[in-house]
Write a protein that holds these residues in place. Structure first.
Motif, short mmCIF file in Angstrom:
data_model
loop_
_atom_site.label_atom_id
_atom_site.label_comp_id
_atom_site.label_asym_id
_atom_site.label_seq_id
_atom_site.Cartn_x
_atom_site.Cartn_y
_atom_site.Cartn_z
N ASP A 1 0.81 -0.94 -0.11
CA ASP A 1 0.08 -0.14 -0.07
C ASP A 1 0.82 1.16 -0.11
OD1 ASP A 1 0.91 0.13 2.67
OD2 ASP A 1 -1.09 -0.24 3.60
N VAL A 2 0.32 2.60 0.15
CA VAL A 2 1.08 3.62 0.17
C VAL A 2 0.40 4.54 1.45
CG1 VAL A 2 0.18 4.77 -1.70
CG2 VAL A 2 2.45 5.41 -0.75
N VAL A 3 1.29 4.98 1.91
CA VAL A 3 0.67 5.86 3.19
C VAL A 3 1.85 7.08 3.18
CG1 VAL A 3 0.34 6.45 5.43
CG2 VAL A 3 0.10 3.84 4.56
N SER A 4 1.43 8.33 3.39
CA SER A 4 2.46 9.54 3.61
C SER A 4 2.62 9.70 5.00
CB SER A 4 1.81 10.54 2.64
OG SER A 4 0.75 11.27 3.39
N GLY A 5 3.89 10.27 5.27
CA GLY A 5 4.17 10.68 6.65
C GLY A 5 5.11 11.64 6.74
N SER A 6 5.71 12.01 7.69
CA SER A 6 6.61 13.30 8.00
C SER A 6 8.08 12.71 8.08
CB SER A 6 6.23 14.01 9.28
OG SER A 6 6.18 13.21 10.46
N PHE B 1 -2.01 10.92 3.07
CA PHE B 1 -2.98 10.09 2.03
C PHE B 1 -2.41 8.58 2.08
CE2 PHE B 1 1.11 11.67 -0.38
CZ PHE B 1 1.57 10.23 -0.74
N TYR B 2 -3.65 7.81 1.95
CA TYR B 2 -3.25 6.48 2.23
C TYR B 2 -4.38 5.84 1.06
CZ TYR B 2 -4.42 1.89 4.49
OH TYR B 2 -4.26 0.64 4.82
#
Length: 229
Positions: free
Chosen positions: A54-59, A71-72
């Motif tokens: 999957d793809v998840v955005s972070g800091s 975003f996920y």
């Protein structure tokens, strides 16, 4: 020119054309390309071939953790795309939240220098787990084929131009053959009529000759017997 200066120049261009950036997810622990440079208005399209990633955005300071504005893509992504619109040129870090994947180096970034992504990847190896939002957010998840259009299907018996032309040629040929047969029949009838008429005439003449011959024979016989008497 520094990396940040380059981004500023791109963002302040007089004419900015929104672009799409394709990012392949997997099949190994990777995003290809790992780093993308984008400006406000551009889109990121993540392409999935299975549900293994999957793809998840972070800091930058919290590896393998979502941010407040993450975003996920969710996990039901096989054969789908996840499209995210870029709002500015700030750095974006993203990762795979499947257990062990982020820790195994499956991370990427947008407007992120290679050295900073390397630092983020190293920090990820020390995380005990990965987290993700509860549901799909921050982008559009769609079938990979949803952008393509299919030709309309007609539920009738309409023929193609080629078959129609063939039918016309066949009908014309049949009509010509029928015409030729009719002409031949008419010609045969026309040629047969005089012959039949002549044959009928000859038969009548023969019958008349037979009758005359018979009468002559009868008269001769009568004359013979009259002489004897």
């Amino acid at each position: 020119m520094s990396f940040k200066t380059t981004l500023a120049v791109l963002a302040s261009s007089a004419v900015v054309m929104a672009a799409n950036h394709d990012i392949s997810v997997g099949p190994a622990f990777s995003y290809t390309p790992a780093i993308t440079t984008a400006v406000a208005g551009d889109t990121l399209t993540f392409h999935f071939t299975s549900n293994n990633h999957d793809v998840v955005s972070g800091s930058a300071d919290s590896a393998c953790r979502p941010s407040e504005t993450s975003f996920y893509s969710g996990l039901d992504v096989s054969g789908k795309t996840f499209v995210v619109t870029v709002n500015n040129t700030d750095p974006i870090y993203f990762y795979c939240s499947i257990p062990g994947h982020c820790q195994g180096g499956m991370v990427g970034g947008v407007n992120v220098p290679e050295s900073d992504l390397a630092t983020y990847r190293t920090a990820a190896t020390g995380e005990s787990d990965s987290q993700a939002p509860a549901q799909v957010q921050g982008g559009i998840l769609a079938s990979s084929s949803s952008g393509s259009s299919s030709p309309a299907t007609t539920t009738g018996t309409a023929s193609s131009p080629a078959s129609t032309a063939s039918s016309i040629r066949t009908s014309a040929s049949a009509a010509a053959s029928s015409g030729s047969a009719a002409a031949g029949s008419a010609s045969a009838s026309a040629s047969a009529s005089p012959t039949q008429a002549a044959s009928s005439g000859n038969s009548l003449l023969c019958q008349q000759n037979f009758i005359v011959s018979g009468l002559a024979t009868a008269l001769a016989s009568l004359a013979f017997w009259a002489g004897l008497l």
